[in-house]
Scaffold this active site. Structure first.
Site, PDB file in Angstrom:
ATOM      1  N   GLY A   1      90.104  69.981 -53.626  1.00 53.45           N
ATOM      2  CA  GLY A   1      89.277  70.439 -54.750  1.00 53.45           C
ATOM      3  C   GLY A   1      87.883  70.831 -54.317  1.00 53.45           C
ATOM      4  O   GLY A   1      86.898  70.312 -54.836  1.00 53.45           O
TER       5      GLY A   1
ATOM      6  N   THR B   1      86.531  73.929 -54.467  1.00 51.03           N
ATOM      7  CA  THR B   1      86.084  75.240 -54.953  1.00 51.03           C
ATOM      8  C   THR B   1      84.826  75.184 -55.812  1.00 51.03           C
ATOM      9  O   THR B   1      84.201  76.206 -56.049  1.00 51.03           O
ATOM     10  CB  THR B   1      87.195  75.926 -55.783  1.00 51.03           C
ATOM     11  OG1 THR B   1      87.519  75.080 -56.905  1.00 51.03           O
ATOM     12  CG2 THR B   1      88.442  76.170 -54.961  1.00 51.03           C
ATOM     13  N   ARG B   2      84.495  74.002 -56.300  1.00 55.83           N
ATOM     14  CA  ARG B   2      83.348  73.877 -57.207  1.00 55.83           C
ATOM     15  C   ARG B   2      82.715  72.513 -57.038  1.00 55.83           C
ATOM     16  O   ARG B   2      83.259  71.640 -56.367  1.00 55.83           O
ATOM     17  CB  ARG B   2      83.828  73.973 -58.668  1.00 55.83           C
ATOM     18  CG  ARG B   2      84.268  75.316 -59.082  1.00 55.83           C
ATOM     19  CD  ARG B   2      84.708  75.334 -60.529  1.00 55.83           C
ATOM     20  NE  ARG B   2      86.114  74.976 -60.658  1.00 55.83           N
ATOM     21  CZ  ARG B   2      86.568  74.008 -61.447  1.00 55.83           C
ATOM     22  NH1 ARG B   2      85.743  73.302 -62.177  1.00 55.83           N
ATOM     23  NH2 ARG B   2      87.857  73.752 -61.521  1.00 55.83           N
TER      24      ARG B   2
ATOM     25  N   THR C   1      93.674  74.992 -56.753  1.00 54.66           N
ATOM     26  CA  THR C   1      94.970  75.322 -57.349  1.00 54.66           C
ATOM     27  C   THR C   1      95.214  76.830 -57.411  1.00 54.66           C
ATOM     28  O   THR C   1      96.328  77.261 -57.693  1.00 54.66           O
ATOM     29  CB  THR C   1      95.073  74.767 -58.785  1.00 54.66           C
ATOM     30  OG1 THR C   1      93.953  75.242 -59.535  1.00 54.66           O
ATOM     31  CG2 THR C   1      95.092  73.248 -58.794  1.00 54.66           C
TER      32      THR C   1
ATOM     33  N   ASN D   1      88.966  64.403 -53.356  1.00 50.96           N
ATOM     34  CA  ASN D   1      87.956  64.722 -54.369  1.00 50.96           C
ATOM     35  C   ASN D   1      88.549  65.373 -55.622  1.00 50.96           C
ATOM     36  O   ASN D   1      87.994  65.202 -56.715  1.00 50.96           O
ATOM     37  CB  ASN D   1      86.906  65.649 -53.738  1.00 50.96           C
ATOM     38  CG  ASN D   1      86.067  66.361 -54.774  1.00 50.96           C
ATOM     39  OD1 ASN D   1      85.126  65.786 -55.323  1.00 50.96           O
ATOM     40  ND2 ASN D   1      86.418  67.604 -55.103  1.00 50.96           N
TER      41      ASN D   1
ATOM     42  N   SER E   1      84.866  56.923 -59.821  1.00 47.44           N
ATOM     43  CA  SER E   1      83.864  57.273 -60.840  1.00 47.44           C
ATOM     44  C   SER E   1      83.276  56.004 -61.438  1.00 47.44           C
ATOM     45  O   SER E   1      83.953  54.971 -61.515  1.00 47.44           O
ATOM     46  CB  SER E   1      84.513  58.075 -61.965  1.00 47.44           C
ATOM     47  OG  SER E   1      83.632  58.165 -63.062  1.00 47.44           O
TER      48      SER E   1
ATOM     49  N   TYR F   1      91.548  59.005 -67.758  1.00 42.25           N
ATOM     50  CA  TYR F   1      90.704  59.286 -66.588  1.00 42.25           C
ATOM     51  C   TYR F   1      90.196  57.992 -65.946  1.00 42.25           C
ATOM     52  O   TYR F   1      90.285  57.815 -64.721  1.00 42.25           O
ATOM     53  CB  TYR F   1      89.541  60.160 -67.048  1.00 42.25           C
ATOM     54  CG  TYR F   1      88.546  60.538 -65.967  1.00 42.25           C
ATOM     55  CD1 TYR F   1      88.829  61.554 -65.069  1.00 42.25           C
ATOM     56  CD2 TYR F   1      87.307  59.893 -65.879  1.00 42.25           C
ATOM     57  CE1 TYR F   1      87.903  61.918 -64.087  1.00 42.25           C
ATOM     58  CE2 TYR F   1      86.382  60.250 -64.911  1.00 42.25           C
ATOM     59  CZ  TYR F   1      86.681  61.263 -64.024  1.00 42.25           C
ATOM     60  OH  TYR F   1      85.767  61.617 -63.061  1.00 42.25           O
ATOM     61  N   SER F   2      89.672  57.082 -66.758  1.00 38.94           N
ATOM     62  CA  SER F   2      89.104  55.861 -66.166  1.00 38.94           C
ATOM     63  C   SER F   2      90.193  54.993 -65.532  1.00 38.94           C
ATOM     64  O   SER F   2      89.956  54.317 -64.530  1.00 38.94           O
ATOM     65  CB  SER F   2      88.283  55.074 -67.191  1.00 38.94           C
ATOM     66  OG  SER F   2      89.088  54.691 -68.268  1.00 38.94           O
TER      67      SER F   2
ATOM     68  N   LYS G   1      90.608  56.270 -62.111  1.00 39.41           N
ATOM     69  CA  LYS G   1      89.461  56.023 -61.232  1.00 39.41           C
ATOM     70  C   LYS G   1      89.368  54.545 -60.840  1.00 39.41           C
ATOM     71  O   LYS G   1      88.916  54.225 -59.739  1.00 39.41           O
ATOM     72  CB  LYS G   1      88.173  56.523 -61.905  1.00 39.41           C
ATOM     73  CG  LYS G   1      88.144  58.048 -62.078  1.00 39.41           C
ATOM     74  CD  LYS G   1      88.309  58.774 -60.758  1.00 39.41           C
ATOM     75  CE  LYS G   1      88.308  60.279 -60.856  1.00 39.41           C
ATOM     76  NZ  LYS G   1      88.395  60.942 -59.561  1.00 39.41           N
TER      77      LYS G   1
ATOM     78  N   ILE H   1      77.090  63.558 -62.616  1.00 42.71           N
ATOM     79  CA  ILE H   1      76.658  64.567 -61.655  1.00 42.71           C
ATOM     80  C   ILE H   1      76.775  65.938 -62.328  1.00 42.71           C
ATOM     81  O   ILE H   1      77.773  66.199 -63.022  1.00 42.71           O
ATOM     82  CB  ILE H   1      77.559  64.526 -60.389  1.00 42.71           C
ATOM     83  CG1 ILE H   1      77.688  63.087 -59.833  1.00 42.71           C
ATOM     84  CG2 ILE H   1      77.050  65.490 -59.325  1.00 42.71           C
ATOM     85  CD1 ILE H   1      76.409  62.428 -59.384  1.00 42.71           C
TER      86      ILE H   1
HETATM   87  P1  NDP Z   1      84.878  70.069 -61.103  1.00 41.16           P
HETATM   88  O1  NDP Z   1      85.654  70.161 -62.371  1.00 41.16           O
HETATM   89  O2  NDP Z   1      83.586  70.766 -60.993  1.00 41.16           O
HETATM   90  O3  NDP Z   1      85.806  70.523 -59.868  1.00 41.16           O
HETATM   91  C1  NDP Z   1      87.068  69.978 -59.713  1.00 41.16           C
HETATM   92  C2  NDP Z   1      87.663  70.481 -58.433  1.00 41.16           C
HETATM   93  O4  NDP Z   1      88.986  69.919 -58.302  1.00 41.16           O
HETATM   94  C3  NDP Z   1      87.825  71.979 -58.408  1.00 41.16           C
HETATM   95  O5  NDP Z   1      87.544  72.450 -57.110  1.00 41.16           O
HETATM   96  C4  NDP Z   1      89.291  72.182 -58.733  1.00 41.16           C
HETATM   97  O6  NDP Z   1      89.782  73.341 -58.120  1.00 41.16           O
HETATM   98  C5  NDP Z   1      89.901  70.967 -58.090  1.00 41.16           C
HETATM   99  N1  NDP Z   1      91.198  70.594 -58.635  1.00 41.16           N
HETATM  100  C6  NDP Z   1      91.501  70.237 -59.896  1.00 41.16           C
HETATM  101  N2  NDP Z   1      92.812  69.961 -60.000  1.00 41.16           N
HETATM  102  C7  NDP Z   1      93.338  70.139 -58.773  1.00 41.16           C
HETATM  103  C8  NDP Z   1      94.630  70.020 -58.227  1.00 41.16           C
HETATM  104  N3  NDP Z   1      95.678  69.655 -58.971  1.00 41.16           N
HETATM  105  N4  NDP Z   1      94.823  70.288 -56.911  1.00 41.16           N
HETATM  106  C9  NDP Z   1      93.788  70.665 -56.143  1.00 41.16           C
HETATM  107  N5  NDP Z   1      92.542  70.808 -56.590  1.00 41.16           N
HETATM  108  C10 NDP Z   1      92.322  70.560 -57.893  1.00 41.16           C
HETATM  109  O7  NDP Z   1      84.731  68.503 -60.838  1.00 41.16           O
HETATM  110  P2  NDP Z   1      83.559  67.650 -60.138  1.00 41.16           P
HETATM  111  O8  NDP Z   1      83.069  68.338 -58.937  1.00 41.16           O
HETATM  112  O9  NDP Z   1      82.633  67.236 -61.197  1.00 41.16           O
HETATM  113  O10 NDP Z   1      84.400  66.362 -59.727  1.00 41.16           O
HETATM  114  C11 NDP Z   1      84.906  66.147 -58.416  1.00 41.16           C
HETATM  115  C12 NDP Z   1      85.431  64.733 -58.337  1.00 41.16           C
HETATM  116  O11 NDP Z   1      84.375  63.826 -58.653  1.00 41.16           O
HETATM  117  C13 NDP Z   1      86.547  64.427 -59.335  1.00 41.16           C
HETATM  118  O12 NDP Z   1      87.481  63.564 -58.759  1.00 41.16           O
HETATM  119  C14 NDP Z   1      85.818  63.744 -60.463  1.00 41.16           C
HETATM  120  O13 NDP Z   1      86.671  62.910 -61.186  1.00 41.16           O
HETATM  121  C15 NDP Z   1      84.773  62.970 -59.693  1.00 41.16           C
HETATM  122  N6  NDP Z   1      83.627  62.583 -60.475  1.00 41.16           N
HETATM  123  C16 NDP Z   1      82.799  63.510 -61.054  1.00 41.16           C
HETATM  124  C17 NDP Z   1      81.700  63.107 -61.783  1.00 41.16           C
HETATM  125  C18 NDP Z   1      80.765  64.067 -62.417  1.00 41.16           C
HETATM  126  O14 NDP Z   1      79.859  63.589 -63.120  1.00 41.16           O
HETATM  127  N7  NDP Z   1      80.868  65.353 -62.212  1.00 41.16           N
HETATM  128  C19 NDP Z   1      81.408  61.685 -61.965  1.00 41.16           C
HETATM  129  C20 NDP Z   1      82.307  60.792 -61.318  1.00 41.16           C
HETATM  130  C21 NDP Z   1      83.366  61.244 -60.600  1.00 41.16           C
HETATM  131  P3  NDP Z   1      90.381  74.614 -58.903  1.00 41.16           P
HETATM  132  O15 NDP Z   1      89.997  74.499 -60.333  1.00 41.16           O
HETATM  133  O16 NDP Z   1      89.766  75.758 -58.198  1.00 41.16           O
HETATM  134  O17 NDP Z   1      91.830  74.500 -58.699  1.00 41.16           O
END
Ligand code: NDP
Length: 242
Positions: free
Chosen positions: A14, A16-17, A39, A86, A138, A151-152, A155, A184
């Site tokens: 994950g 990409t973002r 994905t 991630n 998380s 979700y929780s 985590k 975040i």
């Molecule tokens: P985003 O929604 O910004 O990004 C999620 C990333 O996960 C994307 O790159 C997406 O890629 C990828 N992804 C989602 N589903 C899949 C899949 N099935 N296979 C492969 N890649 C996948 O999330 P965050 O950056 O905010 O979160 C990243 C991690 O941190 C997560 O695990 C989240 O639970 C955790 N987290 C985030 C917090 C926050 O406040 N932001 C707080 C606590 C934990 P694409 O869509 O391109 O497929």
């Protein structure tokens, strides 16, 4: 700064973002050979090109695809030194309104996804007697949160996963650590309504959301030799929220 990460092969699911992308950029800066996954093939390859890393389509919930992609990386690079689990999604809704699909989707990506990728990567690390696995948990895995039962649950599960795997793999020189971010600024938290966000900020001692880079920096430290005696635990990065 982290010489040992130069040339290390790092797989970030994950990427990409958001947090994953920031992690990929940090490891790239440290001289690692980085693979990001997502994905959607086009999106993943486009981001990878933009930040100068390798991008592969790999849906973590698709066990066969995971095995195939991990094998391809192993064949090309001969190893995977660092795995950052991630990839994660939310399907927030109150429990009474939760659909089976909301539950299944979150479990499949956030928990089964971590199993799938880790199961494929660990044998490579065992062979090399070296590795670091970082699982992105998380703060809500510790505090719980209204609308996030699914979700929780995933985590919190990653904390048990991390502790147990660390016990099994410690003797093989593989460290397993969870990182629990607070709030975040990413696409994931953009969905939180402004009013709720304002209330939330009041409960964070540092009075702001974190930046993806602030999680990436911790991951870099944990993967480095500076953290060589850290395993089986969770590092909280949440501005004092918890
Ligand atoms: P985003 O929604 O910004 O990004 C999620 C990333 O996960 C994307 O790159 C997406 O890629 C990828 N992804 C989602 N589903 C899949 C899949 N099935 N296979 C492969 N890649 C996948 O999330 P965050 O950056 O905010 O979160 C990243 C991690 O941190 C997560 O695990 C989240 O639970 C955790 N987290 C985030 C917090 C926050 O406040 N932001 C707080 C606590 C934990 P694409 O869509 O391109 O497929």
């Amino acid at each position: 700064m982290f010489k040992e990460l130069e040339g290390a092969v790092v797989l970030v699911t994950g990427g990409t973002r958001g947090i994953g992308r920031a992690i990929a950029e940090s490891f790239k800066k440290a001289g690692a050979i980085v693979y990001i996954t997502g994905t959607n093939r086009e999106r993943t390859e486009a981001v990878a090109e933009e930040i100068g890393v390798n991008g592969v389509k790999m849906d973590v919930s698709n066990r066969e695809e995971v095995k195939k992609v991990v094998n391809e990386i192993a064949e090309k690079e001969g190893k995977i030194d660092v795995l950052i689990n991630n990839a994660g999604i939310t399907r927030d809704t109150l429990f009474l309104r939760m659909k089976d699909e909301d539950w299944d989707a979150v479990i499949d990506t956030n928990l089964n996804g971590v199993y799938n990728v880790t199961r494929a990567v660990v044998p490579l690390m065992v062979k090399k007697k070296k590795g670091v696995i970082i699982n992105i948990s998380s703060v809500v895995g510790f505090t719980g949160n209204v609308g996030q039962v699914n979700y929780s649950a995933t985590k919190s599960a990653l904390v048990g996963f991390t502790k147990s795997l660390a016990k099994e793999l410690g003797g093989r020189n593989i460290r397993v650590i969870a990182v629990a971010p607070g709030y975040i600024t990413t696409d994931m938290t953009k969905a939180i309504p402004e009013k709720i966000k304002a209330e939330l900020l009041k409960s964070i001692p540092l009075r702001r959301e974190g930046e993806p880079r602030e999680i990436a920096d911790v991951c870099l430290f944990l993967a480095s030799d500076m953290a060589s005696y850290i395993t089986g635990t969770t590092i909280h990065v949440n501005g004092g929220l918890f």
